[in-house]
Scaffold this motif. Structure first.
Motif, PDB file in Angstrom:
ATOM      1  N   ARG A  88     -38.868  34.529  26.776  1.00 30.81           N
ATOM      2  CA  ARG A  88     -39.954  35.500  26.941  1.00 30.81           C
ATOM      3  C   ARG A  88     -40.258  36.218  25.632  1.00 30.81           C
ATOM      4  O   ARG A  88     -40.503  37.422  25.601  1.00 30.81           O
ATOM      5  CB  ARG A  88     -39.626  36.513  28.036  1.00 30.81           C
ATOM      6  N   ARG A  89     -40.249  35.455  24.553  1.00 34.16           N
ATOM      7  CA  ARG A  89     -40.503  36.027  23.227  1.00 34.16           C
ATOM      8  C   ARG A  89     -41.760  35.414  22.630  1.00 34.16           C
ATOM      9  O   ARG A  89     -42.191  34.337  23.012  1.00 34.16           O
ATOM     10  CB  ARG A  89     -39.312  35.759  22.304  1.00 34.16           C
ATOM     11  N   VAL A  90     -42.311  36.117  21.670  1.00 34.13           N
ATOM     12  CA  VAL A  90     -43.464  35.623  20.930  1.00 34.13           C
ATOM     13  C   VAL A  90     -43.088  35.544  19.448  1.00 34.13           C
ATOM     14  O   VAL A  90     -42.174  36.254  19.013  1.00 34.13           O
ATOM     15  CB  VAL A  90     -44.695  36.545  21.132  1.00 34.13           C
ATOM     16  N   PRO A  91     -43.750  34.660  18.725  1.00 36.78           N
ATOM     17  CA  PRO A  91     -44.818  33.777  19.150  1.00 36.78           C
ATOM     18  C   PRO A  91     -44.292  32.550  19.880  1.00 36.78           C
ATOM     19  O   PRO A  91     -43.155  32.128  19.692  1.00 36.78           O
ATOM     20  CB  PRO A  91     -45.476  33.347  17.834  1.00 36.78           C
ATOM     21  N   THR A  92     -45.163  32.016  20.699  1.00 39.43           N
ATOM     22  CA  THR A  92     -44.963  30.714  21.326  1.00 39.43           C
ATOM     23  C   THR A  92     -46.226  29.925  21.043  1.00 39.43           C
ATOM     24  O   THR A  92     -47.331  30.449  21.182  1.00 39.43           O
ATOM     25  CB  THR A  92     -44.743  30.860  22.842  1.00 39.43           C
ATOM     26  N   LEU A  93     -46.064  28.691  20.612  1.00 35.12           N
ATOM     27  CA  LEU A  93     -47.216  27.825  20.356  1.00 35.12           C
ATOM     28  C   LEU A  93     -47.132  26.637  21.296  1.00 35.12           C
ATOM     29  O   LEU A  93     -46.162  25.878  21.268  1.00 35.12           O
ATOM     30  CB  LEU A  93     -47.236  27.333  18.904  1.00 35.12           C
ATOM     31  N   VAL A  94     -48.144  26.517  22.148  1.00 30.66           N
ATOM     32  CA  VAL A  94     -48.223  25.392  23.069  1.00 30.66           C
ATOM     33  C   VAL A  94     -49.075  24.323  22.387  1.00 30.66           C
ATOM     34  O   VAL A  94     -50.254  24.552  22.087  1.00 30.66           O
ATOM     35  CB  VAL A  94     -48.833  25.796  24.422  1.00 30.66           C
ATOM     36  N   LEU A  95     -48.452  23.178  22.112  1.00 32.55           N
ATOM     37  CA  LEU A  95     -49.151  22.090  21.445  1.00 32.55           C
ATOM     38  C   LEU A  95     -50.152  21.443  22.384  1.00 32.55           C
ATOM     39  O   LEU A  95     -50.091  21.637  23.604  1.00 32.55           O
ATOM     40  CB  LEU A  95     -48.151  21.055  20.932  1.00 32.55           C
ATOM     41  N   ASP A  96     -51.049  20.644  21.830  1.00 32.98           N
ATOM     42  CA  ASP A  96     -52.091  20.029  22.665  1.00 32.98           C
ATOM     43  C   ASP A  96     -51.537  19.060  23.695  1.00 32.98           C
ATOM     44  O   ASP A  96     -52.195  18.745  24.670  1.00 32.98           O
ATOM     45  CB  ASP A  96     -53.174  19.377  21.809  1.00 32.98           C
ATOM     46  N   SER A 104     -41.234  31.673  15.027  1.00 30.82           N
ATOM     47  CA  SER A 104     -42.258  31.445  14.005  1.00 30.82           C
ATOM     48  C   SER A 104     -41.860  30.428  12.947  1.00 30.82           C
ATOM     49  O   SER A 104     -42.696  29.618  12.521  1.00 30.82           O
ATOM     50  CB  SER A 104     -42.670  32.767  13.346  1.00 30.82           C
ATOM     51  N   SER A 105     -40.608  30.406  12.526  1.00 28.74           N
ATOM     52  CA  SER A 105     -40.188  29.429  11.501  1.00 28.74           C
ATOM     53  C   SER A 105     -40.288  27.997  12.018  1.00 28.74           C
ATOM     54  O   SER A 105     -40.729  27.104  11.292  1.00 28.74           O
ATOM     55  CB  SER A 105     -38.766  29.709  11.030  1.00 28.74           C
ATOM     56  N   ALA A 106     -39.898  27.777  13.265  1.00 29.28           N
ATOM     57  CA  ALA A 106     -39.991  26.441  13.850  1.00 29.28           C
ATOM     58  C   ALA A 106     -41.449  26.026  14.016  1.00 29.28           C
ATOM     59  O   ALA A 106     -41.816  24.868  13.770  1.00 29.28           O
ATOM     60  CB  ALA A 106     -39.272  26.395  15.194  1.00 29.28           C
ATOM     61  N   ILE A 107     -42.288  26.970  14.397  1.00 30.04           N
ATOM     62  CA  ILE A 107     -43.714  26.681  14.556  1.00 30.04           C
ATOM     63  C   ILE A 107     -44.331  26.314  13.214  1.00 30.04           C
ATOM     64  O   ILE A 107     -45.040  25.314  13.083  1.00 30.04           O
ATOM     65  CB  ILE A 107     -44.443  27.883  15.192  1.00 30.04           C
ATOM     66  N   LEU A 108     -44.030  27.103  12.190  1.00 31.94           N
ATOM     67  CA  LEU A 108     -44.605  26.839  10.870  1.00 31.94           C
ATOM     68  C   LEU A 108     -44.062  25.544  10.267  1.00 31.94           C
ATOM     69  O   LEU A 108     -44.791  24.843   9.557  1.00 31.94           O
ATOM     70  CB  LEU A 108     -44.362  28.022   9.942  1.00 31.94           C
ATOM     71  N   ASP A 109     -42.823  25.199  10.552  1.00 30.80           N
ATOM     72  CA  ASP A 109     -42.273  23.931  10.094  1.00 30.80           C
ATOM     73  C   ASP A 109     -43.058  22.775  10.706  1.00 30.80           C
ATOM     74  O   ASP A 109     -43.412  21.805  10.014  1.00 30.80           O
ATOM     75  CB  ASP A 109     -40.787  23.835  10.454  1.00 30.80           C
ATOM     76  N   HIS A 110     -43.356  22.874  11.993  1.00 33.12           N
ATOM     77  CA  HIS A 110     -44.157  21.842  12.664  1.00 33.12           C
ATOM     78  C   HIS A 110     -45.553  21.752  12.043  1.00 33.12           C
ATOM     79  O   HIS A 110     -46.059  20.656  11.784  1.00 33.12           O
ATOM     80  CB  HIS A 110     -44.275  22.126  14.159  1.00 33.12           C
ATOM     81  N   LEU A 111     -46.185  22.894  11.809  1.00 31.93           N
ATOM     82  CA  LEU A 111     -47.531  22.892  11.230  1.00 31.93           C
ATOM     83  C   LEU A 111     -47.537  22.286   9.832  1.00 31.93           C
ATOM     84  O   LEU A 111     -48.448  21.526   9.483  1.00 31.93           O
ATOM     85  CB  LEU A 111     -48.094  24.314  11.210  1.00 31.93           C
ATOM     86  N   ASP A 112     -46.522  22.600   9.024  1.00 31.18           N
ATOM     87  CA  ASP A 112     -46.409  22.010   7.682  1.00 31.18           C
ATOM     88  C   ASP A 112     -46.245  20.492   7.763  1.00 31.18           C
ATOM     89  O   ASP A 112     -46.865  19.747   7.016  1.00 31.18           O
ATOM     90  CB  ASP A 112     -45.225  22.613   6.929  1.00 31.18           C
ATOM     91  N   GLU A 113     -45.399  20.048   8.678  1.00 32.80           N
ATOM     92  CA  GLU A 113     -45.178  18.613   8.853  1.00 32.80           C
ATOM     93  C   GLU A 113     -46.478  17.922   9.261  1.00 32.80           C
ATOM     94  O   GLU A 113     -46.831  16.862   8.725  1.00 32.80           O
ATOM     95  CB  GLU A 113     -44.103  18.370   9.910  1.00 32.80           C
ATOM     96  N   ALA A 114     -47.205  18.519  10.186  1.00 30.70           N
ATOM     97  CA  ALA A 114     -48.460  17.929  10.650  1.00 30.70           C
ATOM     98  C   ALA A 114     -49.530  17.942   9.553  1.00 30.70           C
ATOM     99  O   ALA A 114     -50.357  17.035   9.481  1.00 30.70           O
ATOM    100  CB  ALA A 114     -48.959  18.683  11.888  1.00 30.70           C
ATOM    101  N   PRO A 117     -47.910  16.688   2.981  1.00 24.43           N
ATOM    102  CA  PRO A 117     -47.413  17.321   1.758  1.00 24.43           C
ATOM    103  C   PRO A 117     -48.489  18.000   0.905  1.00 24.43           C
ATOM    104  O   PRO A 117     -48.197  18.970   0.214  1.00 24.43           O
ATOM    105  CB  PRO A 117     -46.745  16.177   1.001  1.00 24.43           C
ATOM    106  N   ASP A 118     -49.714  17.540   0.954  1.00 22.02           N
ATOM    107  CA  ASP A 118     -50.764  18.140   0.122  1.00 22.02           C
ATOM    108  C   ASP A 118     -51.290  19.451   0.669  1.00 22.02           C
ATOM    109  O   ASP A 118     -51.851  20.248  -0.074  1.00 22.02           O
ATOM    110  CB  ASP A 118     -51.927  17.161  -0.058  1.00 22.02           C
ATOM    111  N   ARG A 119     -51.121  19.680   1.970  1.00 20.11           N
ATOM    112  CA  ARG A 119     -51.654  20.899   2.581  1.00 20.11           C
ATOM    113  C   ARG A 119     -50.559  21.810   3.153  1.00 20.11           C
ATOM    114  O   ARG A 119     -50.857  22.870   3.685  1.00 20.11           O
ATOM    115  CB  ARG A 119     -52.652  20.538   3.672  1.00 20.11           C
ATOM    116  N   ALA A 120     -49.320  21.393   3.047  1.00 12.69           N
ATOM    117  CA  ALA A 120     -48.210  22.208   3.565  1.00 12.69           C
ATOM    118  C   ALA A 120     -48.095  23.512   2.785  1.00 12.69           C
ATOM    119  O   ALA A 120     -48.375  23.564   1.584  1.00 12.69           O
ATOM    120  CB  ALA A 120     -46.909  21.422   3.488  1.00 12.69           C
TER     121      ALA A 120
END
Length: 161
Positions: A88-96, A104-114, A117-120
């Motif tokens: 019951r904590r935020v942030p939570t990111l529900v993927l498509d 937040s660190s896990a979410i941002l790691d996923h976003l960087d991976e997606a 390397p040029d846009r991370a």
């Protein structure tokens, strides 16, 4: 800082680094109508008064990642939040695809991976990665302490001996 990000920040906010904070309430509305290539959009859950939700929202905005924002409170919307995050904590990111990422660190790691390397936002390896992660760790640690202090003062207005 990646070159694309430096250009985007300069174009959108000029020489005022604090201007980005004034735009956070608009981000959910701006991205709420956009959909991903799969026809669904990610959902960012949490209020922007949280530095951790704000951190993810800013990163998604800068990366041009479309998302829907649900400003749920950990207090008032805990039952709704529990369906995605048992803590019951935020942030939570529900993927498509429906997978929910927490912290937040896990979410941002996923976003960087997606993003690739040029846009991370964080370098992939080496000294540059370690230096960036050190700065991130210090900033998130300070934010964590600030949130704890806020709640301590709100819940215990009188200091104990």
């Amino acid at each position: 800082m990646p070159e694309f990000l430096e250009k985007k920040l300069k174009a959108e906010y000029g020489n005022n680094p604090h201007a980005i904070y004034g735009t956070m309430n608009k981000i959910g509305a701006m991205h709420g109508n956009k959909e991903t290539a799969k026809g669904k959009r990610m959902i960012l859950i949490g209020q922007y008064d949280s530095p951790f939700v704000r951190r993810v929202g800013v990163a998604m905005r800068l990366m041009g990642v479309p998302f829907e924002h649900r400003p749920w409170s950990t207090f008032g919307d805990g039952d709704k939040l529990a369906a995605y995050n048992p803590l019951r904590r935020v942030p939570t990111l529900v993927l498509d695809d429906g997978e929910a990422l927490i912290e937040s660190s896990a979410i941002l790691d996923h976003l960087d991976e997606a993003a690739g390397p040029d846009r991370a936002l964080i370098p992939r390896s080496g000294h540059a990665r370690r230096a960036a992660l050190r700065i991130v760790s210090l900033a998130t640690g300070m934010a964590d302490k600030a949130v704890a202090l806020f709640y301590e003062r709100a819940l215990h207005p009188v200091a104990s001996d």
